[in-house]
Structure formats: structure tokens, C-alpha cells
Write an enzyme that holds these catalytic residues in place. Structure first.
Site, short mmCIF file in Angstrom:
data_model
loop_
_atom_site.label_atom_id
_atom_site.label_comp_id
_atom_site.label_asym_id
_atom_site.label_seq_id
_atom_site.Cartn_x
_atom_site.Cartn_y
_atom_site.Cartn_z
N ASP A 124 -2.97 62.52 71.53
CA ASP A 124 -3.80 62.35 72.73
C ASP A 124 -3.39 63.38 73.79
OD1 ASP A 124 -4.89 60.16 71.48
OD2 ASP A 124 -3.60 58.72 72.52
N1 URA Z 1 -1.03 57.00 68.79
C1 URA Z 1 -1.61 57.08 70.00
O1 URA Z 1 -1.99 56.08 70.59
N2 URA Z 1 -1.73 58.29 70.55
C2 URA Z 1 -1.29 59.42 69.96
O2 URA Z 1 -1.42 60.51 70.54
C3 URA Z 1 -0.70 59.32 68.70
C4 URA Z 1 -0.58 58.09 68.13
#
Ligand code: URA
Length: 237
Positions: A103
Site C-alpha cells: 500500500d
Molecule cells: N497488507 C496490507 O494491508 N497492506 C500491505 O501493503 C501489505 C499487506
């Protein structure tokens, strides 16, 4: 391209190690010894040797980045800075892409490569490649959460997660944990904690398959994988 980059790309170690190698006089470009790590060459045209052995110009690039917050795991975007924007042009030339997504606000280990086969194997749901995250959690993480993650939690869309290993590093108003999952659903870690009534306030990936995040990389920095790391990745998928 600079000779130090060329040699690092070709598996001769870090830029620092390559600099040392150059100093020894072991490297020649078109039969002339070069010691200056900033010497430019055209890989497709110039012949490079190390200790007399020809260095084949490689096709693939394998990078490890400590992804910073605020950039997206995509190859291009009209508005946002992407992880590719953080790469030097010499590396962008290989057209690497991120292996999976973190993310925008997640930091940590991101592999970038143009080796589609390896990327595919690392991401294939059939391979169950484990990914470990360090996270800060708003709220008290409990033994019950460990058990619930082990047996699988139901996300808000009804999906039941595969068994995951939760380790509590510290528990309090803000808890610290490590979580290893073997799948990669959208926002998976955040959604797993929502499923047990908690919120992730900081998320960092620290391991993917056998590969650990290089702690010497600051956020936004990256380096070539070593030949050993590439072989390790290939052999475990
Ligand atoms: N899980 C999440 O919630 N975000 C990420 O970036 C990776 C795994």
C-alpha cells in the site's frame, strides 16, 4: 552507463565492493584497464573483462527496495510518485516492475525485477510464498488473536484467510507484532486486524520468501540483489 553500475548489475557485488575490484586493476574495457568507478561505457557495444574473463551483459535486473511511505507500487501513474520513479535511469532502462504491491503507506521490502517468470512464481497463490510484516497496532493484541489468525479470520467480504502466524512483540495501547501470511489479498494485514477489531497504524514488510529486508537500506533506498540472493529466491519458488 557507469562501470560500477554495470559490474554491480552483473553480480560483482555492491557498488563499494565493485569500487575495490576496480582499484585492483582487474577490470578492462576494450582491453584497457579502468580504475575509475565513474567511467562510462555502452554495454551493448563495449567489451568488459574482469580478470580476463568476458562479462556477458545481462538481461535481467533484480532489486531490493526499502519502499518509503507515500509512493505507490506501480510502474506509472499520472499523479502519484511510483517506486519506479525512485530508480536511477540506468536501472529503469531494464523496465523492472514491483513484485506484488505494498500500500501507499506501507514501507519495507519490495522486490523489483524484469524477470516475469520469477515474479510469477513468487506471486502464484499455489506457491504459498510466506511474507512477514512488522506492524504497530492500535489496541491490545492478545493470545486469542494468535489463535484466531492461526485458524483463519473472516474478512468483511466473507473471505476466510489461510492460517497465519502472529507473534506479539509487545502488547499495550499500541502493540507491536510480526505477522507471516502466505497469501496476498488486497490490504490483507490491515483487513485481518479489522476482523479482530483492531487497527494497523504502521506496516512494514520485513521478509519475502527467504529474503530479508536489508536493514542498512534507508527508506527509499535500494540495491541489486546478490547472486546468492537471486539463486535463493529461484530455488525456493
Ligand atoms: N497488507 C496490507 O494491508 N497492506 C500491505 O501493503 C501489505 C499487506
Amino acid at each position: 552507463m557507469r562501470i560500477d553500475k554495470f559490474l554491480a548489475n552483473s553480480g560483482f557485488g555492491s557498488r563499494k565492493e565493485v569500487k575495490k575490484l576496480l582499484k585492483t586493476g582487474a577490470v578492462k574495457i576494450n582491453d584497457e584497464v579502468v580504475k575509475d568507478s565513474q567511467t562510462q561505457l555502452t554495454p551493448e557495444v563495449d567489451g568488459v573483462t574482469v580478470h580476463g574473463e568476458i562479462v556477458e551483459y545481462k538481461e535481467y535486473i533484480y532489486l531490493m527496495m526499502n519502499k518509503p511511505s507515500g509512493v505507490i507500487s506501480a510502474t506509472e501513474d499520472n499523479h502519484e510518485t511510483t517506486v519506479i520513479d525512485l530508480l536511477e535511469l540506468d536501472d529503469q532502462r531494464f523496465e523492472p516492475f514491483p513484485v506484488g504491491r505494498l500500500d501507499k503507506d506501507t514501507v519495507g521490502l519490495l522486490i523489483l525485477t524484469n524477470d516475469g517468470k520469477l515474479a510469477h512464481r513468487l506471486l502464484s497463490p499455489k506457491k504459498h510464498v510466506p511474507k512477514t510484516y512488522y506492524a504497530k497496532i492500535e489496541g491490545v493484541v492478545t493470545e486469542d488473536d494468535i489463535e484466531r489468525f492461526r485458524s483463519g479470520v473472516t474478512l468483511e467480504d466473507g473471505y476466510i484467510t489461510k492460517p497465519a502466524e502472529l507473534v506479539i512483540l509487545s502488547s499495550g495501547n499500541e502493540s507491536e507484532i510480526e505477522l507471516t501470511i502466505t497469501e496476498g489479498k488486497f490490504h490483507q494485514v490491515k483487513r485481518m486486524f479489522i476482523a479482530v477489531g483492531k487497527k494497523v497504524s504502521f506496516l512494514m514488510r520485513i521478509k519475502m520468501g527467504p529474503l530479508l529486508l536489508d536493514q542498512t537500506l534507508k527508506q527509499g533506498e535500494y540495491r541489486d540483489l546478490t547472486n546468492e540472493e537471486i539463486e535463493l529466491l529461484k530455488s525456493t519458488t
